[in-house]
Design an enzyme around this catalytic site. Structure first.
Site, PDB file in Angstrom:
ATOM      1  CG  ASP A 168      -1.783  -1.251   1.261  1.00 47.26           C
ATOM      2  OD1 ASP A 168      -2.241  -1.689   0.196  1.00 47.26           O
ATOM      3  OD2 ASP A 168      -1.943  -1.810   2.361  1.00 47.26           O
TER       4      ASP A 168
ATOM      5  CE  LYS B 255       3.390  -2.653  -4.361  1.00 44.55           C
ATOM      6  NZ  LYS B 255       2.999  -2.282  -2.996  1.00 44.55           N
TER       7      LYS B 255
ATOM      8  CE  LYS C 242       0.962   9.570  -8.712  1.00 44.54           C
ATOM      9  NZ  LYS C 242       0.019  10.659  -8.611  1.00 44.54           N
TER      10      LYS C 242
ATOM     11  CG  ASN D 232      -2.040 -11.368  -1.442  1.00 39.65           C
ATOM     12  OD1 ASN D 232      -1.821 -11.209  -2.629  1.00 39.65           O
ATOM     13  ND2 ASN D 232      -1.119 -11.775  -0.603  1.00 39.65           N
ATOM     14  CB  ALA D 233      -1.966  -7.348  -4.728  1.00 42.01           C
TER      15      ALA D 233
ATOM     16  CG  HIS E 297      -1.773  -2.352  -7.008  1.00 38.16           C
ATOM     17  ND1 HIS E 297      -1.179  -3.268  -7.834  1.00 38.16           N
ATOM     18  CD2 HIS E 297      -1.007  -2.298  -5.910  1.00 38.16           C
ATOM     19  CE1 HIS E 297      -0.098  -3.747  -7.253  1.00 38.16           C
ATOM     20  NE2 HIS E 297       0.026  -3.178  -6.077  1.00 38.16           N
ATOM     21  CB  THR E 298      -6.365   2.681  -5.454  1.00 39.12           C
ATOM     22  OG1 THR E 298      -6.848   1.802  -4.451  1.00 39.12           O
ATOM     23  CG2 THR E 298      -7.472   3.636  -5.851  1.00 39.12           C
TER      24      THR E 298
ATOM     25  CB  THR F  59      -7.219  -1.594  -2.146  1.00 43.46           C
ATOM     26  OG1 THR F  59      -6.462  -0.404  -2.010  1.00 43.46           O
ATOM     27  CG2 THR F  59      -7.867  -1.609  -3.513  1.00 43.46           C
TER      28      THR F  59
ATOM     29  CB  THR G  95      -9.469  -6.193   3.929  1.00 41.13           C
ATOM     30  OG1 THR G  95      -8.522  -5.159   4.240  1.00 41.13           O
ATOM     31  CG2 THR G  95      -8.737  -7.442   3.460  1.00 41.13           C
TER      32      THR G  95
ATOM     33  N   GLY H 171      -0.362  13.695  -5.598  1.00 38.70           N
ATOM     34  CA  GLY H 171      -1.826  13.606  -5.596  1.00 38.70           C
ATOM     35  C   GLY H 171      -2.217  12.258  -6.158  1.00 38.70           C
TER      36      GLY H 171
END
Ligand code: IMP
Ligand code: MG
Length: 340
Positions: A20, A23, A25, A47-48, A50-51, A255, A257, A329
């Protein structure tokens, strides 16, 4: 012919703390900016989380590489990663990745039984696992009983030889972007065992996951957030109280959970160790704007405040590696790229 070591255009991006770090972005930016022909994912499994924020659109991605926004690139999952077919197929649809998303024939497959084992008992309660079935599937892989991608008819059209594809691309001098998941201190070998994930997730592990040998890597970018966060159980030195986090604007939620993330100040000792373990050549710092609101949206280093600059300089001085990319940002273009 003399082949110069590490002169191939492969870049590996990994997390320097507990996952978290942002990465997703950074990888989206690199995928769009550096023109890789392949973006390939290593790491544990779904389990990863990413947003990725692209304009108004927010993508929460678990299985496909976060570099999917580059529509000219193949997006691949390496043989070291366990795949949940349902999530893989859904993400291909949701993220319009049909025709360019593939998995290696040796990817392990997560089944219902793994999800069940991961949703209760020791893993869930003691370790705080994500419940995604990743750990139980990797355990079965070690037992040599796990099904592989090539055994699953519904995946047949998505099966490729990932190591061959990426090494052929590198031979053609094409850029390959290798993305890690989780973070250095969640590594099964190097992390805060037993409060770790079920795989080795430093740069060497990520390269092994995709079939990239140790002399075939040019740049290793370690991503640190401007502060440290951790979800699930396990040690977090100088952990701050939830009240303090909300005062600082550092409150975050997972992201995958939705669990609140624990947090502490930037930890230079951990960061130094991450630099060592990953043989970092560059550092990316994310969420600088959360620490220094006046840096929001800045795209030039010169425009940062003296305080923000001194934070970056301190990181470079203490860690001895250049900070080349700075997130200011959540949007992909809110970034300072000092490689230019
Ligand atoms: P597992 O990987 O689901 O078995 O979970 C083991 C530990 O690693 C738990 O503390 C999880 O919260 C943590 N973890 C696993 N993957 C990630 C990730 O991508 N980001 C942050 N924490 C993770
Ligand atoms: Mg995440």
């Amino acid at each position: 012919m003399i082949l110069k070591l590490s002169n191939v255009p492969a870049t590996v991006v990994v997390g320097g703390f507990f996952g978290d770090e942002g990465k997703g972005k950074i990888i989206s930016y690199l995928a769009l900016n550096d023109n890789p022909t392949i973006v390939v994912r290593g790491g544990a499994g779904p389990n990863a989380g990413h947003t990725v924020l692209d304009g108004e659109k927010v993508y929460k991605i678990r299985m496909l590489p976060s570099g999917f926004l580059n529509k000219n690139a193949k997006i691949l999952i390496g043989p070291g990663v366990v795949v949940n077919p349902e999530i893989f197929l859904k993400e291909i649809k949701d993220f319009e990745a049909s025709g360019r998303a593939f998995i290696d024939r040796h990817c392990g497959i997560i089944e219902e039984s793994h999800l069940n084992q991961d949703s209760k008992g020791e893993l869930k309660e003691k370790i705080g696992s994500t419940g995604s079935g990743t750990g139980p599937a990797n355990a079965e892989r070690a037992m040599r009983t796990l099904k592989l991608g090539k055994d699953i008819p519904s995946l047949s059209e998505y099966i490729v030889d990932v190591p061959d594809l990426i090494n052929s691309a590198l031979k053609n001098n094409e850029n390959v972007l290798v993305e890690g998941t989780q973070g250095t201190f969640l590594s099964l070998w190097h992390g805060t065992y037993p409060f770790v994930t079920s795989k080795e997730v430093t740069a060497s592990g990520i390269c092994a996951d995709v079939g990239l040998g140790p002399t075939n890597v040019n740049e290793v970018i370690v991503v640190f957030k401007s502060y440290v966060t951790r979800v699930g159980k396990g040690p977090l030195e100088n952990e701050l109280e939830p009240d303090e986090l909300s005062k600082r604007g550092w409150s975050e939620f997972g992201t995958v959970t939705g669990r609140p993330r624990r947090a502490s100040e930037f930890n230079f000792e951990l960061a130094k160790r991450a630099i060592m373990l990953n043989s970092a050549t560059q550092i990316a710092i994310t969420k600088l704007d959360v620490r220094f609101p006046d840096s929001e949206g800045k795209t030039s280093y010169d425009d940062l405040s003296a305080e923000a600059k001194s934070f970056i300089k301190k990181i470079e001085d203490e860690l001895g590696v250049p900070v080349t990319i700075i997130g200011t940002g959540p949007a992909i273009n809110q970034i300072i790229d000092r490689r230019k």
